[in-house]
Each structure stands twice: as structure tokens, then as C-alpha cells.
Scaffold this motif. Structure first.
Motif, PDB file in Angstrom:
ATOM      1  N   ALA A 346     116.416  92.290 -39.421  1.00 21.87           N
ATOM      2  CA  ALA A 346     116.609  91.492 -38.065  1.00 21.87           C
ATOM      3  C   ALA A 346     118.407  91.320 -37.984  1.00 21.87           C
ATOM      4  O   ALA A 346     118.655  90.566 -39.306  1.00 21.87           O
ATOM      5  CB  ALA A 346     116.181  90.103 -37.354  1.00 21.87           C
ATOM      6  N   SER A 348     119.846  89.890 -35.735  1.00 25.78           N
ATOM      7  CA  SER A 348     120.552  88.588 -34.245  1.00 25.78           C
ATOM      8  C   SER A 348     119.982  88.154 -33.863  1.00 25.78           C
ATOM      9  O   SER A 348     118.589  88.184 -34.921  1.00 25.78           O
ATOM     10  CB  SER A 348     121.395  89.345 -33.589  1.00 25.78           C
ATOM     11  OG  SER A 348     120.304  90.298 -32.736  1.00 25.78           O
ATOM     12  N   LEU A 349     120.528  86.830 -33.126  1.00 25.30           N
ATOM     13  CA  LEU A 349     119.305  86.490 -33.154  1.00 25.30           C
ATOM     14  C   LEU A 349     118.270  87.348 -31.803  1.00 25.30           C
ATOM     15  O   LEU A 349     117.102  86.628 -31.775  1.00 25.30           O
ATOM     16  CB  LEU A 349     119.314  84.770 -32.084  1.00 25.30           C
ATOM     17  CG  LEU A 349     117.826  84.087 -32.085  1.00 25.30           C
ATOM     18  CD1 LEU A 349     117.126  83.317 -32.832  1.00 25.30           C
ATOM     19  CD2 LEU A 349     119.512  83.019 -30.690  1.00 25.30           C
ATOM     20  N   SER A 350     118.448  88.161 -31.341  1.00 21.78           N
ATOM     21  CA  SER A 350     118.216  89.582 -30.192  1.00 21.78           C
ATOM     22  C   SER A 350     116.865  89.944 -30.860  1.00 21.78           C
ATOM     23  O   SER A 350     115.781  90.378 -30.753  1.00 21.78           O
ATOM     24  CB  SER A 350     118.926  89.661 -29.543  1.00 21.78           C
ATOM     25  OG  SER A 350     118.578  90.889 -28.837  1.00 21.78           O
ATOM     26  N   ASP A 351     117.378  90.811 -32.014  1.00 23.10           N
ATOM     27  CA  ASP A 351     116.524  91.791 -33.308  1.00 23.10           C
ATOM     28  C   ASP A 351     115.260  90.671 -33.251  1.00 23.10           C
ATOM     29  O   ASP A 351     113.889  90.673 -33.213  1.00 23.10           O
ATOM     30  CB  ASP A 351     117.149  91.154 -33.968  1.00 23.10           C
ATOM     31  CG  ASP A 351     118.136  92.599 -34.267  1.00 23.10           C
ATOM     32  OD1 ASP A 351     118.186  93.638 -33.060  1.00 23.10           O
ATOM     33  OD2 ASP A 351     118.925  92.898 -34.794  1.00 23.10           O
ATOM     34  N   GLN A 353     113.728  87.394 -31.565  1.00 19.25           N
ATOM     35  CA  GLN A 353     113.046  87.966 -30.700  1.00 19.25           C
ATOM     36  C   GLN A 353     112.308  89.164 -30.398  1.00 19.25           C
ATOM     37  O   GLN A 353     111.192  89.083 -29.943  1.00 19.25           O
ATOM     38  CB  GLN A 353     113.629  87.340 -29.729  1.00 19.25           C
ATOM     39  CG  GLN A 353     114.697  85.902 -29.891  1.00 19.25           C
ATOM     40  CD  GLN A 353     114.864  85.388 -28.525  1.00 19.25           C
ATOM     41  OE1 GLN A 353     116.362  86.737 -28.457  1.00 19.25           O
ATOM     42  NE2 GLN A 353     116.157  84.392 -28.464  1.00 19.25           N
ATOM     43  N   GLY A 354     112.684  90.182 -30.213  1.00 26.23           N
ATOM     44  CA  GLY A 354     112.159  91.299 -29.950  1.00 26.23           C
ATOM     45  C   GLY A 354     110.938  91.985 -30.970  1.00 26.23           C
ATOM     46  O   GLY A 354     110.380  92.317 -31.009  1.00 26.23           O
ATOM     47  N   ALA A 357     108.347  89.631 -30.070  1.00 24.12           N
ATOM     48  CA  ALA A 357     107.536  90.501 -28.770  1.00 24.12           C
ATOM     49  C   ALA A 357     106.891  91.020 -29.062  1.00 24.12           C
ATOM     50  O   ALA A 357     105.820  90.632 -28.022  1.00 24.12           O
ATOM     51  CB  ALA A 357     108.988  91.396 -28.470  1.00 24.12           C
TER      52      ALA A 357
END
Length: 501
Positions: A346, A348-351, A353-354, A357
Motif C-alpha cells: 500500500a 496510501s491510505l486509499s490502498d 482500504q482497497g 475491501a
């Protein structure tokens, strides 16, 4: 108290409600007396606190255990421990059975009412009373949603570690009643490790207030442990002192692919030794699970298919400039050793979270694979792969009318393997939920749990759904002791009877 002793409004209500309640109260010892006690309780606590008959909301008729709903005689919604005490005393006097209810997200029937029962809902007992930064504790009402607890801790610069998919709707008191686990048990432990003090109301209405804030308190028996994990059968938790931790300053995550379960075990050992206390989650997904979430649920994956196991490794640190390079170097070393067949880190934080998911996609399985039954078991970590292999084959071998041999019950596997918790989902295509062969699934799944020396419940509790199988994981002597405790604290057997034991 008789009808003539009720206020005028209460007497009118009794006349209006009597036909509605007649059939349900007929099963109790003295239907008219029971109604009198409920109306007197409403007069004491307020009309909004006691909902009777047709006023019982739909939500209080079931939990999330996929059973048929049952309308309780009444829903009592106290605002504090004294209200809970009054409710339990009134129900004891009328010999009415009581089921405590929180967020109603439980999967095992622990919060589901039965005919003739009263539902004791903690939905009004919500909020944070105090955050004590000196002791790193938070005092909350038991009906507070888990997510609200997490946000309050974060606002205070601290961290509440318990986390699970139902965070937005489950209540913290319910989390304790089942000793919930969730995503970060490998680092922070189960719910019981995050509790320092409790306020509890016993079945006879006695209020036990022990809102301890100290990590060290060895003054006699640790009474709070009686109520954590007992699913509302020994008492009703009303307030809680929770243990908080320092807020992580950075989160690192990697999605890894390995060949097989030996690779999973090697990666787990490497994470424990290489990451130490930074390791916060270790989630494993089998290829059957991976196929469903990536191909049918269409969740994007940063790692290609075709591997034996997929592992989400998460670490939480305190200094990104130090911990992130350390995490990266640890992964690179494993790649050089050939342990990892593929990996994505990851950025980023978005990664992050992905990656999660993929693991959280199980919440969408009803839309993706249709009606199914979810299972939560625990096994010795080294035996999990053998269990899953044998279980999948045994379920497929179950004969289903009109289907070829070996095409019986389908199943997929995933879970918090770092803390021994395996989840599996089983179903037979084309059948509605009531038509699913659950009894046969249970026999296969829990029979193999017994064979491999595991537990029929890792984190969801027993309730009514697993009560039949408790003996697969507990000895006769252990169950007898549980019954002794139940009899001592609830001699009338009125508080959530028939649950757990």
C-alpha cells in the motif's frame, strides 16, 4: 399491584391492550398480573420506555441470525442502570423471561426473543460519559455503537482497538456479551482484553458497579469476566470502562500471495519475528474466496489470481519515516527468499482500504452468491488447512436431491488465521435461506471441528444456533460449571434462558 392501583391512563391502556396480549400472556404464570407489572413499569419509567403489544417495533423481533422473527410481549427501553434494575425486578415478580438486546447484529440468536418474553433494549443507553487520558480509559453506556466509541477515542488522540464489519450498528455492550474479536485480535486481543471495569445488573435487579480504571487490580475475583462472553445470561451490562491505546501514527499493509498453507505459516512466523508488536492483522483468503470476490463481486485486486493463498498483512507504527521503510525492507527480504510469489504494498491510505475491501467483501455475499449460511470456528493454526480441505470435500459429498454425486454443498474459506479464527460460507445453489440444508452443514462443519480439537465459536458466541454443539468444544465438567453459575445468579431462569447452555 392490581388494575385498581394503576393510574387512570394505565387502567385504560390495560383495557385496550388486554386482547392484544392475551394469547402471549396465557403462557405465563398469571397473564393479568404480568400485564399489571408491565403497565406499572411503564408508569414508573415513562410511556416511551415501555412499548407493549402492537407498539413493539419490528427491529426488536429478531437479531441477525436468519431465524423467523418473534414479537415479544413488550420492549423495555431503560435510560440507566436503575431503569434496568426496575425492569428486571418487575419481570421477576411477574415471572416474565427477558432477553437483553443491543445492536441486534448477532448471528447466533443470542438477542432473539421467544414467545412470551420481554425484550430489554439498551438503545437509549448511548453515549460516552468520560475519556480519561491519564489512565487511557473511556467510560461508555452499553448501548453505544462501536463506531462511536472508536471516533470518541480518536478525537481524544487515542485508539480503541476492537473493530469488526458491523461497527456502525453493533453496540459495545453486545460486543462484550459475545466477547467479540474482529480484525486486530492478533495484536490487541479479544474484547475482554479491552475492558477494565463494568456496571452490571443481576437478574434479581441488584446493581453491581465496579467501574475500575486500573490495569492492576487484584482485589479478589475478577467478576467482570463472568459477564463478558456470557451473552446476557448472567446479567445485563450497563456501563463499561474500556482500555484505550496510543493512536497509531502510520499504517502499512501488503497483499501477499504464497503457494500453500506452509507458506502461510512461514509468512506468519516471519511477520511475528520481523514486525514484532507492529503486526496488527493477518488475514488469509483461500482461492475459492478470492475467485468469488474478484470475479463475481468485482472487487479490484492488486495481486494476480492463480496462487494457493492470499494474505493481507497489516502493521501499525508510530513513526512513518522509520516504520514504513522497515516494513518495505521486510517484504523485500521475503521476496528475495522466494517465500512470496507476488506482493503489493500500500502506498496510501486509499490502498490500505482497497486491500481491506477484498477481505470485507464477505458482507456482500448475499447479493453475490445468494442465500447461504455463515460459520465462525477456531482451530489450531497448523491444522486449519487440513480442516478446510476435508470440510470442503465432505460438504460436496453431501447428496442433494436432483444433483449429481459430488455436487452437493458448496463452500469457501477465509479468516483471521493469525489468531486461529476460520470463517467459511456454505450454500446449495437455487435454494432459499429456509431451504438450505443447515442441519447437515452443521453436522459436517462442527463434527470436523471436534475431530481437529477446535472451537465451534471463535468470536460470534453460542446463542441458540450453536447450543447443540457446545459439547464438541467444552467438556461435561465445564458445561456443568457453567450451569452452576447460571443457577446461582439466575435461580428462576428468567434472563435469556435457553441460550448458550
Amino acid at each position: 399491584m392490581s388494575r385498581s392501583d394503576l393510574p387512570a391512563a394505565g387502567a385504560a391502556a390495560a383495557s385496550h391492550l388486554a386482547p392484544t396480549l392475551t394469547s402471549g400472556l396465557a403462557a405465563t404464570d398469571g397473564g393479568a398480573a404480568a400485564l399489571d407489572h408491565l403497565l406499572a413499569l411503564r408508569a414508573a419509567l415513562g410511556e416511551a420506555a415501555v412499548l407493549i403489544g402492537d407498539a413493539v417495533p419490528e427491529r426488536n423481533r429478531n437479531d441477525n441470525s436468519s431465524q423467523l422473527p418473534v414479537r415479544p410481549l413488550a420492549v423495555v427501553r431503560p435510560a440507566d442502570a436503575q431503569g434496568v434494575s426496575a425492569a428486571l425486578r418487575a419481570c421477576a415478580a411477574a415471572r416474565l423471561k427477558v432477553v437483553p438486546q443491543g445492536g441486534l447484529t448477532g448471528l447466533c440468536g443470542g438477542a432473539r426473543p421467544e414467545d412470551g418474553w420481554v425484550a430489554l433494549s439498551l438503545e437509549r443507553m448511548v453515549g460516552v460519559q468520560e475519556v480519561d487520558t491519564a489512565s487511557s480509559t473511556m467510560t461508555v453506556w452499553a448501548g453505544t455503537p462501536l463506531e462511536a466509541v472508536q471516533r470518541a477515542a480518536d478525537a481524544a488522540g487515542l485508539y480503541f482497538a476492537l473493530d469488526l464489519g458491523a461497527r456502525g450498528s453493533c453496540a459495545i455492550g453486545g460486543n462484550l456479551s459475545t466477547n467479540a474479536g474482529g480484525n486486530r485480535v492478533i495484536r490487541y486481543g479479544m474484547a475482554r482484553e479491552l475492558v477494565l471495569g463494568l456496571e452490571v445488573v443481576l437478574p434479581d435487579g441488584t446493581v453491581i458497579t465496579s467501574l475500575n480504571k486500573m490495569l492492576k487490580n487484584n482485589a479478589g475475583f475478577d467478576l467482570k469476566q463472568l459477564f463478558i462472553g456470557s451473552e446476557g445470561t448472567l446479567g445485563v451490562i450497563t456501563r463499561i470502562v474500556l482500555r484505550l491505546h496510543g493512536k497509531p501514527r502510520c499504517t502499512m499493509a501488503a497483499l501477499c500471495a504464497v503457494d500453500d498453507h506452509d507458506g502461510v505459516l512461514a509468512l506468519l512466523n516471519a511477520a511475528r519475528s520481523g514486525l514484532g508488536p507492529l503486526l496488527s492483522a493477518f488475514e488469509v483468503m483461500w482461492p475459492d474466496y478470492w475467485q468469488v470476490v474478484t470475479e463475481r463481486a468485482k472487487v479490484q485486486a492488486a495481486v494476480a489470481p492463480g496462487h494457493g493463498r492470499y494474505v493481507l498483512v497489516e502493521a501499525q507504527g508510530t513513526d512513518e519515516s522509520v516504520d514504513a521503510p522497515r516494513f518495505q525492507a521486510w517484504l523485500e527480504a521475503l521476496m528475495e527468499q522466494g517465500l512470496l510469489k507476488d506482493a503489493a504494498v500500500a502506498q496510501s491510505l486509499s490502498d490500505v482500504q482497497g486491500f481491506w475491501a477484498l477481505r470485507d467483501a464477505c458482507a456482500e455475499f448475499f447479493q453475490v452468491i445468494g442465500p447461504h449460511i455463515s460459520y465462525d470456528v477456531s482451530l489450531p493454526i497448523g491444522a486449519i488447512s487440513d480442516y478446510a480441505r476435508e470440510c470442503k470435500a465432505a460438504l460436496l459429498a453431501e447428496g442433494i436431491a436432483g444433483r449429481p454425486a459430488g455436487a452437493g454443498i458448496e463452500s469457501i474459506y477465509y479468516g483471521h488465521i493469525g489468531d486461529s479464527n476460520l470463517h467459511l460460507v456454505a450454500w446449495s445453489d437455487g435454494l432459499s435461506l429456509p431451504e438450505q440444508p443447515k442441519a447437515r452443514m452443521d453436522a459436517v462443519i462442527y463434527g470436523l471441528v471436534q475431530k481437529y480439537g477446535g472451537s465451534v465459536s471463535a468470536e460470534h458466541g453460542i446463542g441458540t444456533q450453536k447450543r447443540k454443539w457446545l459439547g464438541h468444544s467444552r467438556s461435561e465438567a465445564e458445561i456443568a460449571l457453567m450451569r452452576t453459575l447460571k443457577s446461582a445468579l439466575d435461580p428462576q431462569g428468567l434472563l435469556n434462558p435457553g441460550k448458550v447452555i
